[in-house]
Write a protein that holds these residues in place. Sequence first.
Motif, PDB file in Angstrom:
ATOM      1  N   ASP A 207       1.287  -1.593  -0.430  1.00 45.33           N
ATOM      2  CA  ASP A 207       0.119  -0.238  -0.315  1.00 45.33           C
ATOM      3  C   ASP A 207       0.329   1.487  -0.098  1.00 45.33           C
ATOM      4  OD1 ASP A 207       0.924  -0.755   2.869  1.00 45.33           O
ATOM      5  OD2 ASP A 207      -0.569   0.867   3.763  1.00 45.33           O
ATOM      6  N   GLN A 208       2.153   1.038   0.315  1.00 44.79           N
ATOM      7  CA  GLN A 208       2.980   2.463   0.120  1.00 44.79           C
ATOM      8  C   GLN A 208       3.812   2.389  -1.497  1.00 44.79           C
ATOM      9  OE1 GLN A 208       5.507   2.886   3.366  1.00 44.79           O
ATOM     10  NE2 GLN A 208       3.660   1.932   4.621  1.00 44.79           N
ATOM     11  N   ILE A 209       3.538   1.429  -1.836  1.00 39.67           N
ATOM     12  CA  ILE A 209       4.328   2.522  -3.329  1.00 39.67           C
ATOM     13  C   ILE A 209       4.103   2.926  -4.273  1.00 39.67           C
ATOM     14  CG2 ILE A 209       4.971   0.376  -5.375  1.00 39.67           C
ATOM     15  CD1 ILE A 209       4.966  -2.461  -3.797  1.00 39.67           C
ATOM     16  N   ALA A 210       2.635   2.904  -4.874  1.00 36.56           N
ATOM     17  CA  ALA A 210       2.606   3.863  -5.726  1.00 36.56           C
ATOM     18  C   ALA A 210       3.285   5.053  -5.122  1.00 36.56           C
ATOM     19  CB  ALA A 210       1.015   4.042  -6.042  1.00 36.56           C
ATOM     20  N   ALA A 211       2.478   5.698  -3.945  1.00 39.11           N
ATOM     21  CA  ALA A 211       2.938   6.984  -3.326  1.00 39.11           C
ATOM     22  C   ALA A 211       4.610   7.104  -2.800  1.00 39.11           C
ATOM     23  CB  ALA A 211       2.259   6.961  -1.932  1.00 39.11           C
ATOM     24  N   ASN A 212       5.225   6.080  -3.048  1.00 39.88           N
ATOM     25  CA  ASN A 212       6.925   6.206  -3.527  1.00 39.88           C
ATOM     26  C   ASN A 212       6.790   6.218  -4.583  1.00 39.88           C
ATOM     27  OD1 ASN A 212       8.749   5.651  -0.449  1.00 39.88           O
ATOM     28  ND2 ASN A 212       6.571   5.202  -0.057  1.00 39.88           N
ATOM     29  N   VAL A 213       6.729   5.990  -5.848  1.00 39.02           N
ATOM     30  CA  VAL A 213       6.998   6.233  -6.557  1.00 39.02           C
ATOM     31  C   VAL A 213       6.994   7.962  -7.961  1.00 39.02           C
ATOM     32  CG1 VAL A 213       6.722   5.571  -9.519  1.00 39.02           C
ATOM     33  CG2 VAL A 213       7.013   3.575  -7.490  1.00 39.02           C
ATOM     34  N   ARG A 214       5.129   7.616  -7.032  1.00 41.88           N
ATOM     35  CA  ARG A 214       5.036   9.177  -7.387  1.00 41.88           C
ATOM     36  C   ARG A 214       5.716  10.157  -6.548  1.00 41.88           C
ATOM     37  NH1 ARG A 214      -0.104   7.085  -6.575  1.00 41.88           N
ATOM     38  NH2 ARG A 214      -0.160   7.619  -4.693  1.00 41.88           N
ATOM     39  N   LEU A 215       6.393  10.094  -5.734  1.00 37.71           N
ATOM     40  CA  LEU A 215       7.065  11.124  -4.554  1.00 37.71           C
ATOM     41  C   LEU A 215       8.330  11.512  -4.784  1.00 37.71           C
ATOM     42  CD1 LEU A 215       7.677  12.776  -1.853  1.00 37.71           C
ATOM     43  CD2 LEU A 215       8.126  10.897  -1.375  1.00 37.71           C
ATOM     44  N   GLU A 216       8.657  10.313  -5.749  1.00 37.42           N
ATOM     45  CA  GLU A 216       9.982  10.176  -6.713  1.00 37.42           C
ATOM     46  C   GLU A 216      10.067  11.030  -7.815  1.00 37.42           C
ATOM     47  OE1 GLU A 216      12.995   9.133  -9.362  1.00 37.42           O
ATOM     48  OE2 GLU A 216      11.404   8.755  -9.531  1.00 37.42           O
ATOM     49  N   LYS A 217       8.818  10.389  -8.461  1.00 38.01           N
ATOM     50  CA  LYS A 217       8.740  10.821  -9.721  1.00 38.01           C
ATOM     51  C   LYS A 217       8.377  12.928  -9.230  1.00 38.01           C
ATOM     52  CE  LYS A 217       9.584   7.749 -12.756  1.00 38.01           C
ATOM     53  NZ  LYS A 217      10.402   8.218 -13.681  1.00 38.01           N
ATOM     54  N   THR A 218       8.501  13.041  -8.610  1.00 34.96           N
ATOM     55  CA  THR A 218       7.897  14.911  -8.083  1.00 34.96           C
ATOM     56  C   THR A 218       9.322  15.730  -7.796  1.00 34.96           C
ATOM     57  OG1 THR A 218       5.465  13.805  -7.764  1.00 34.96           O
ATOM     58  CG2 THR A 218       6.556  16.383  -6.635  1.00 34.96           C
ATOM     59  N   VAL A 219       9.636  14.909  -6.803  1.00 41.80           N
ATOM     60  CA  VAL A 219      10.679  15.200  -6.044  1.00 41.80           C
ATOM     61  C   VAL A 219      12.299  15.610  -6.806  1.00 41.80           C
ATOM     62  CG1 VAL A 219      12.835  14.859  -4.160  1.00 41.80           C
ATOM     63  CG2 VAL A 219       9.991  14.641  -3.788  1.00 41.80           C
ATOM     64  N   CYS A 220      12.469  14.523  -7.982  1.00 42.94           N
ATOM     65  CA  CYS A 220      13.180  14.142  -8.669  1.00 42.94           C
ATOM     66  C   CYS A 220      13.150  15.093 -10.175  1.00 42.94           C
ATOM     67  CB  CYS A 220      14.568  12.486  -8.615  1.00 42.94           C
ATOM     68  SG  CYS A 220      14.519  12.405  -6.809  1.00 42.94           S
ATOM     69  N   GLU A 221      12.025  15.665 -10.955  1.00 45.04           N
ATOM     70  CA  GLU A 221      11.541  16.163 -11.589  1.00 45.04           C
ATOM     71  C   GLU A 221      11.550  15.138 -12.920  1.00 45.04           C
ATOM     72  OE1 GLU A 221      14.998  18.486 -12.383  1.00 45.04           O
ATOM     73  OE2 GLU A 221      13.533  20.203 -11.195  1.00 45.04           O
ATOM     74  N   GLY A 222      11.175  13.690 -11.872  1.00 45.30           N
ATOM     75  CA  GLY A 222      10.532  12.976 -13.243  1.00 45.30           C
ATOM     76  C   GLY A 222      12.112  11.555 -13.618  1.00 45.30           C
ATOM     77  N   ALA A 223      12.960  11.866 -12.997  1.00 43.46           N
ATOM     78  CA  ALA A 223      14.572  11.458 -13.601  1.00 43.46           C
ATOM     79  C   ALA A 223      13.761   9.807 -13.308  1.00 43.46           C
ATOM     80  CB  ALA A 223      15.564  11.407 -12.392  1.00 43.46           C
ATOM     81  N   PRO A 224      14.388   9.088 -14.186  1.00 44.58           N
ATOM     82  CA  PRO A 224      13.934   7.513 -13.936  1.00 44.58           C
ATOM     83  C   PRO A 224      14.376   6.986 -12.275  1.00 44.58           C
ATOM     84  CG  PRO A 224      15.111   8.137 -15.930  1.00 44.58           C
ATOM     85  CD  PRO A 224      15.278   9.187 -15.356  1.00 44.58           C
ATOM     86  N   PHE A 225      13.263   5.882 -12.158  1.00 47.71           N
ATOM     87  CA  PHE A 225      13.331   5.173 -10.621  1.00 47.71           C
ATOM     88  C   PHE A 225      13.301   4.147 -11.091  1.00 47.71           C
ATOM     89  CE2 PHE A 225      11.541   4.792  -6.468  1.00 47.71           C
ATOM     90  CZ  PHE A 225      12.061   5.319  -5.834  1.00 47.71           C
ATOM     91  N   TYR A 226      14.731   2.917 -10.353  1.00 49.43           N
ATOM     92  CA  TYR A 226      15.762   1.970 -10.094  1.00 49.43           C
ATOM     93  C   TYR A 226      15.184   1.678  -9.218  1.00 49.43           C
ATOM     94  CZ  TYR A 226      19.283  -0.531 -10.810  1.00 49.43           C
ATOM     95  OH  TYR A 226      20.747  -2.297 -10.854  1.00 49.43           O
ATOM     96  N   VAL A 227      13.653   0.652  -8.567  1.00 47.75           N
ATOM     97  CA  VAL A 227      13.740   0.179  -7.613  1.00 47.75           C
ATOM     98  C   VAL A 227      14.659  -1.511  -8.004  1.00 47.75           C
ATOM     99  CG1 VAL A 227      11.940   1.515  -7.695  1.00 47.75           C
ATOM    100  CG2 VAL A 227      11.413  -0.592  -8.404  1.00 47.75           C
ATOM    101  N   LEU A 228      15.308  -1.877  -6.101  1.00 51.54           N
ATOM    102  CA  LEU A 228      15.024  -3.137  -5.715  1.00 51.54           C
ATOM    103  C   LEU A 228      13.782  -3.240  -5.677  1.00 51.54           C
ATOM    104  CD1 LEU A 228      17.641  -5.362  -5.655  1.00 51.54           C
ATOM    105  CD2 LEU A 228      17.495  -4.552  -3.244  1.00 51.54           C
ATOM    106  N   GLY A 229      13.670  -4.447  -6.343  1.00 51.30           N
ATOM    107  CA  GLY A 229      11.934  -5.122  -5.845  1.00 51.30           C
ATOM    108  C   GLY A 229      10.930  -4.341  -5.967  1.00 51.30           C
TER     109      GLY A 229
END
Length: 429
Positions: free
Chosen positions: A273-295
């Motif tokens: 339940d926290q994954i989608a929010a974390n992805v959106r946060l990264e995209k916002t804070v990091c100006e849409g930089a590609p997100f590379y996740v472990l799992g």
Amino acid sequence: SLIEDVRAGSEGPLLEELARAERTDTASLAARIAAGTVVVPLNAHRRERVRPCAVGEGLRTKVNANIGTSETASDIPLELEKLRAATDAGADSVMDLSTDAQLVRTRQAVIAECLVVFGTVPVYEAAVRAVDEHGGITSMTPESMLDSVRRQAEEGADFQTIHAGLTREVLDTVRDSERVTQIVSRGGAMLTTWMLANDAENPFFERYDEVLEICREHEVTVSLGDALRPGCLADASDASQIHELVTLGALVKRAKAAGVQVMVEGPGHMPLDQIAANVRLEKTVCEGAPFYVLGPIVTDVAPGHDDVTAAIGGALAAWSGADFLCYVTRTEHLCLPDVEDVREGVIVARIAAHAADVAKGVRGAREWDDAMARARRAVDWEAQVELALDRDTARRLHDVRGGDDESVCTMCGQYCAVRLMNEYLESGE
């Protein structure tokens, strides 16, 4: 640099090749590279012998496989077998995470054979050298850390994990927190040990401009490491993780301003339940930089099956906007993976990536599934095998256990729903 070339309006054969592979147009791809929402990790020294790939917004979700030796398991021929297993299984990139005394020889052997995108972690080499030459990690120096960045760039690393977001200020949040697993990033733990022992700032942060200069010269993509990624569900989305992410956002801006391609690494262990929010946060804070996740790994209680726990989280993360999945093998938390663990890990991560691509509407993703559906309706076993994401396993299972009657398989026999519908529904009888 590539990012500067596309900003100047130059596209060229590389972008044309990538655009064809992604079923998009070169202008659109160039615009995303210029904006920093897509990266093309491709070292200037390896352009002629690497299968390039683009990572980021609107593109197929890519999969990375980690290999590498450890102090207690060091075998270069075995690592080359793992490399071949990973690439044969369809990995888009491979990272060498070796930490044994012969890690330089291992890296050089792997990179000489690697035909896909190749990544490294410079602080590992700096730490191992410090142990070998001076007896401890705390003997690393800022110069030795930057030397590792430079050496690996010169050898051809296409991207490097740089743990520049672990500052003294960010580290204070860890010391004041009640984190259950504290710091589980190996690079993060090495740097923390050095920073505390030497009462000093993180050299990758303090001398970040020098890191960028090296990476720009050799066309290395910076992969900003998440030293404070959560190592268990209890630590997910805590203040330490978010504080580091905010720091990484500022570092993304500096990289783009310097003409260096940059992506951001992310969690880690995390409840669904926290994954989608974390992805959106990264995209916002990091100006849409590609997100590379472990799992992300979505439960802590499945050692021996963490390829599955990571695939569950990876599918949701990619559907939510993550661009690059680092596989997790079933041996995570238990031991170093063998060749079969590597192969299976890549396959499982690719399944997660493709499932997300279908849901995201990535061009070509759904067509693959529709072709499989037509092959199943036609009871065309050969077509089904050829369309399978893991053809070797599909062929082996059908040939050995599918039975001799090519009009059905041993699952249903004469009661096969597809066969019955083909015979009666379509015939009108």
